[in-house]
Design a protein around this motif. Structure first.
Motif, PDB file in Angstrom:
ATOM      1  N   TYR A   1       0.821  -1.215   0.000  1.00  0.00           N
ATOM      2  CA  TYR A   1       0.000   0.000   0.000  1.00  0.00           C
ATOM      3  C   TYR A   1       0.856   1.268   0.000  1.00  0.00           C
ATOM      4  O   TYR A   1       0.605   2.194  -0.766  1.00  0.00           O
ATOM      5  CB  TYR A   1      -0.911   0.020   1.220  1.00  0.00           C
ATOM      6  CG  TYR A   1      -1.867   1.212   1.209  1.00  0.00           C
ATOM      7  CD1 TYR A   1      -3.111   1.104   0.595  1.00  0.00           C
ATOM      8  CD2 TYR A   1      -1.514   2.433   1.767  1.00  0.00           C
ATOM      9  CE1 TYR A   1      -3.975   2.188   0.545  1.00  0.00           C
ATOM     10  CE2 TYR A   1      -2.359   3.523   1.722  1.00  0.00           C
ATOM     11  CZ  TYR A   1      -3.592   3.401   1.107  1.00  0.00           C
ATOM     12  OH  TYR A   1      -4.441   4.474   1.058  1.00  0.00           O
ATOM     13  N   ALA A   2       1.865   1.300   0.895  1.00  0.00           N
ATOM     14  CA  ALA A   2       2.621   2.542   1.084  1.00  0.00           C
ATOM     15  C   ALA A   2       3.764   2.708   0.095  1.00  0.00           C
ATOM     16  O   ALA A   2       4.149   3.830  -0.230  1.00  0.00           O
ATOM     17  CB  ALA A   2       3.160   2.605   2.511  1.00  0.00           C
ATOM     18  N   GLY A   3       4.311   1.575  -0.376  1.00  0.00           N
ATOM     19  CA  GLY A   3       5.480   1.678  -1.243  1.00  0.00           C
ATOM     20  C   GLY A   3       6.738   1.916  -0.433  1.00  0.00           C
ATOM     21  O   GLY A   3       6.694   2.348   0.727  1.00  0.00           O
ATOM     22  N   THR A   4       7.877   1.637  -1.012  1.00  0.00           N
ATOM     23  CA  THR A   4       9.138   1.718  -0.265  1.00  0.00           C
ATOM     24  C   THR A   4       9.561   3.153   0.042  1.00  0.00           C
ATOM     25  O   THR A   4      10.138   3.426   1.088  1.00  0.00           O
ATOM     26  CB  THR A   4      10.256   1.013  -1.046  1.00  0.00           C
ATOM     27  OG1 THR A   4      10.364   1.605  -2.349  1.00  0.00           O
ATOM     28  CG2 THR A   4       9.950  -0.470  -1.202  1.00  0.00           C
ATOM     29  N   ALA A   5       9.287   4.084  -0.857  1.00  0.00           N
ATOM     30  CA  ALA A   5       9.733   5.469  -0.649  1.00  0.00           C
ATOM     31  C   ALA A   5       9.090   6.087   0.580  1.00  0.00           C
ATOM     32  O   ALA A   5       9.766   6.722   1.406  1.00  0.00           O
ATOM     33  CB  ALA A   5       9.412   6.305  -1.891  1.00  0.00           C
ATOM     34  N   TYR A   6       7.776   5.903   0.721  1.00  0.00           N
ATOM     35  CA  TYR A   6       7.061   6.471   1.870  1.00  0.00           C
ATOM     36  C   TYR A   6       7.573   5.883   3.182  1.00  0.00           C
ATOM     37  O   TYR A   6       7.809   6.611   4.149  1.00  0.00           O
ATOM     38  CB  TYR A   6       5.565   6.208   1.727  1.00  0.00           C
ATOM     39  CG  TYR A   6       4.719   6.782   2.853  1.00  0.00           C
ATOM     40  CD1 TYR A   6       4.254   8.096   2.793  1.00  0.00           C
ATOM     41  CD2 TYR A   6       4.405   6.016   3.978  1.00  0.00           C
ATOM     42  CE1 TYR A   6       3.482   8.627   3.814  1.00  0.00           C
ATOM     43  CE2 TYR A   6       3.642   6.547   5.009  1.00  0.00           C
ATOM     44  CZ  TYR A   6       3.175   7.850   4.920  1.00  0.00           C
ATOM     45  OH  TYR A   6       2.420   8.370   5.954  1.00  0.00           O
ATOM     46  N   LEU A   7       7.743   4.559   3.214  1.00  0.00           N
ATOM     47  CA  LEU A   7       8.194   3.906   4.444  1.00  0.00           C
ATOM     48  C   LEU A   7       9.624   4.298   4.780  1.00  0.00           C
ATOM     49  O   LEU A   7       9.973   4.476   5.955  1.00  0.00           O
ATOM     50  CB  LEU A   7       8.076   2.392   4.301  1.00  0.00           C
ATOM     51  CG  LEU A   7       6.641   1.849   4.185  1.00  0.00           C
ATOM     52  CD1 LEU A   7       6.655   0.369   3.850  1.00  0.00           C
ATOM     53  CD2 LEU A   7       5.878   2.089   5.487  1.00  0.00           C
ATOM     54  N   THR A   8      10.460   4.445   3.763  1.00  0.00           N
ATOM     55  CA  THR A   8      11.840   4.852   3.997  1.00  0.00           C
ATOM     56  C   THR A   8      11.909   6.285   4.516  1.00  0.00           C
ATOM     57  O   THR A   8      12.656   6.587   5.455  1.00  0.00           O
ATOM     58  CB  THR A   8      12.664   4.731   2.695  1.00  0.00           C
ATOM     59  OG1 THR A   8      12.651   3.373   2.255  1.00  0.00           O
ATOM     60  CG2 THR A   8      14.100   5.171   2.925  1.00  0.00           C
ATOM     61  N   ASP A   9      11.128   7.160   3.926  1.00  0.00           N
ATOM     62  CA  ASP A   9      11.130   8.565   4.351  1.00  0.00           C
ATOM     63  C   ASP A   9      10.652   8.730   5.789  1.00  0.00           C
ATOM     64  O   ASP A   9      11.042   9.689   6.475  1.00  0.00           O
ATOM     65  CB  ASP A   9      10.232   9.402   3.428  1.00  0.00           C
ATOM     66  CG  ASP A   9      10.809   9.534   2.022  1.00  0.00           C
ATOM     67  OD1 ASP A   9      12.021   9.288   1.863  1.00  0.00           O
ATOM     68  OD2 ASP A   9      10.039   9.858   1.095  1.00  0.00           O
ATOM     69  N   ASN A  10       9.786   7.811   6.247  1.00  0.00           N
ATOM     70  CA  ASN A  10       9.235   7.916   7.599  1.00  0.00           C
ATOM     71  C   ASN A  10       9.820   6.874   8.559  1.00  0.00           C
ATOM     72  O   ASN A  10       9.249   6.610   9.611  1.00  0.00           O
ATOM     73  CB  ASN A  10       7.715   7.752   7.552  1.00  0.00           C
ATOM     74  CG  ASN A  10       7.027   8.928   6.896  1.00  0.00           C
ATOM     75  OD1 ASN A  10       6.857   9.989   7.483  1.00  0.00           O
ATOM     76  ND2 ASN A  10       6.639   8.744   5.634  1.00  0.00           N
ATOM     77  N   ALA A  11      10.965   6.293   8.189  1.00  0.00           N
ATOM     78  CA  ALA A  11      11.568   5.245   9.013  1.00  0.00           C
ATOM     79  C   ALA A  11      11.932   5.753  10.405  1.00  0.00           C
ATOM     80  O   ALA A  11      11.889   5.014  11.388  1.00  0.00           O
ATOM     81  CB  ALA A  11      12.817   4.689   8.325  1.00  0.00           C
TER      82      ALA A  11
END
Length: 506
Positions: free
Chosen positions: A277-287
């Motif tokens: 759902y979120a994709g890797t970019a979103y999760l990485t940016d909010n890690a």
């Protein structure tokens, strides 16, 4: 405790106090639920999904599968050691039997201190997410209100532990049901919106290739495995209740093994939903938001129903606040009745048949740790949680080695014994020892800590870990001089009657 001719008199049922823990208080399902809740699945997954994706991208579900392997191997060690020794001290008692009192004491100390380090943080998350679920965001930002509610929650959950194992189990059953329902609802809605192309973020179509833990390769895999392994930590709480579970020789161990399997399915399922759902970019940016990633995703996925996800994380942390006290308090009880700790830690509440003194001590020290570390900084609290990895890897690996050592005369009797009692636990111990070394190396660099500051030229998590280890060694030496009885115990080997299922259970 099971009969073993190689052990000292302190290990025999005759030495157990008549007012011991309440036998047959709970069943297999209750023990399984407590094992699951001790890991705090929703909170644990929320805490690691962002950092893991930042390290390995879409292969995060594969890392969760790979991280499961050493946990299953160590769970096998817990199962077979519990068959010969149904002692609530688990690692402490088993390692003492197999490798002697010094190693056993250090294993018990590590378990007790994990509870102290994590209980306050779990209660804080439970309070914070409950407040967010009810729209009281300003209360979360108020340190005095949040910390006061956290301390109150720890006291309440400790009281539940003392009142009785049956009451604890009933509370846990309600909490795991709420948590699983909420998580499944989140996963189903997220995947539906991915396939319906109605998501609000950069969705990625799920693929079986995500289960390949080596997809990203390189050093990032090691760092991701370090995070992945410890989301499974806590399942052994089911075995700490061995003296209070029906069919104590096998049910607690089975509950521990099944806990790890159910956690694998849960983590991989929700991991797929989040990454898709979120994709890797979103999760990485909010890690860097760590456990609050679910708070961010809740509104994106569920809209006005975001409170469902917030409630899942809150109940997860709430349940784990209670169950994490169990291993520490039962281990302290076991150590005290073997004269490895002061005798008052072995006190059993006459009415409730639970270890009241050790339980309240664990809670009291945990509260003090939480308040003191928070006074230093919020980052210091997260660094103290990172230090958990050292303690967990140590006592899990120690248990795996103890299993092979204790059964050493029986490993060549069959392929089953060799693989499940010898090679498997040793392999699990080896993997965890490797991760322990990698953790120490990583934590030695202050830049890798959550706070990014330096304590004595090292990362704060490593300093905390070293401090706990040195404190344990000093306390162990002092107790050796004050109460020498325990330290005269000698290691033994498994009785053949017990190995072949013919021994007597306690």
């Amino acid at each position: 405790m099971a009969d073993d001719t190689a052990d000292t008199a302190d290990d025999t049922p005759a030495t157990r106090p008549p007012d011991g823990l309440k036998p047959n208080a709970i069943g297999f399902v209750d023990a399984l639920v407590i094992g699951l809740n001790s890991t705090s699945p929703a909170y644990s997954l929320a805490a690691v999904i962002g950092p893991v994706v930042a390290l390995v991208g879409i292969y995060a579900p594969g890392v969760m599968v790979a991280s499961f392997v050493p946990m299953l191997l160590i769970a096998s060690a817990f199962y077979y050691l519990n068959k010969v020794d149904q002692d609530c001290g688990t690692t402490f008692s088993w390692v003492t039997r197999a490798m002697g009192p010094w190693a056993g004491w250090l294993g018990g100390w590590a378990i007790a201190m994990t509870g102290v380090l994590v209980v306050g943080s779990l209660a804080d998350v439970a309070v914070s997410f409950a407040l967010l679920a009810f729209g009281l965001d300003s209360w979360v930002d108020n340190d005095v209100v949040r910390q006061s509610l956290t301390v109150l929650l720890i006291l309440v959950m400790t009281a539940v532990c003392v009142i009785g194992t049956e009451v604890s189990a009933k509370v846990q059953n309600v909490l795991i049901l709420a948590q699983v329902v909420c998580l499944l609802a989140f996963a189903v809605v997220a995947l539906y919106r991915v396939y319906a192309d109605t998501g609000t973020l950069d969705a990625v179509d799920p693929s079986l290739s995500w289960l390949n833990p080596f997809g990203s390769g390189g050093a990032t895999l090691t760092a991701a495995l370090l995070l992945g392994v410890f989301i499974y930590w806590g399942w052994e709480s089911a075995v700490n209740l061995t003296e209070e579970v029906e069919d104590s020789a096998t049910a607690p161990g089975k509950a521990g093994v099944w806990s790890t399997v159910i956690l694998l399915v849960t983590y991989v399922s929700v991991g797929y939903a989040v990454v898709a759902y979120a994709g890797t970019a979103y999760l990485t940016d909010n890690a860097d938001d760590e456990e609050y990633i679910f708070a961010l995703l809740a509104g994106e996925v569920m809209g006005g129903w975001d409170w469902v996800v917030l409630l899942a994380v809150s109940t997860s942390a709430l349940a784990s606040t209670q169950t994490t006290i169990i291993p520490a308090s039962r281990t302290a009880l076991s150590m005290a009745r073997r004269h490895a700790l002061p005798a008052h830690f072995a006190h059993i509440a006459p009415r409730f048949r639970t270890p009241d003194v050790s339980t309240w001590w664990v809670a009291g020290i945990a509260i003090a740790w939480y308040l003191v570390v928070n006074a230093i900084s919020e980052n210091a609290l997260f660094d103290s949680l990172t230090a958990l990895s050292l303690l967990i890897a140590f006592y899990y690996a120690l248990t795996g080695v103890a299993c092979a050592v204790y059964y050493r005369r029986h490993l060549t009797e069959s392929v089953h014994h060799f693989l499940l009692i010898g090679l498997g636990p040793l392999a699990g111990a080896g993997l965890l020892a490797w991760l322990l070394v990698e953790s120490v190396s990583d934590m030695s660099d202050p830049a890798n800590s959550y706070s990014g500051v330096s304590w004595f030229g090292l990362g704060p998590p490593l300093v905390i870990g070293i401090g706990i280890a040195l404190t344990g060694v000093v306390l162990m030496v002092v107790l050796r001089l004050v109460t020498p009885a325990f330290w005269s115990e000698r290691p033994g080997v498994a009785d053949p009657r017990l190995v072949h299922g013919k021994g007597r259970e306690s």
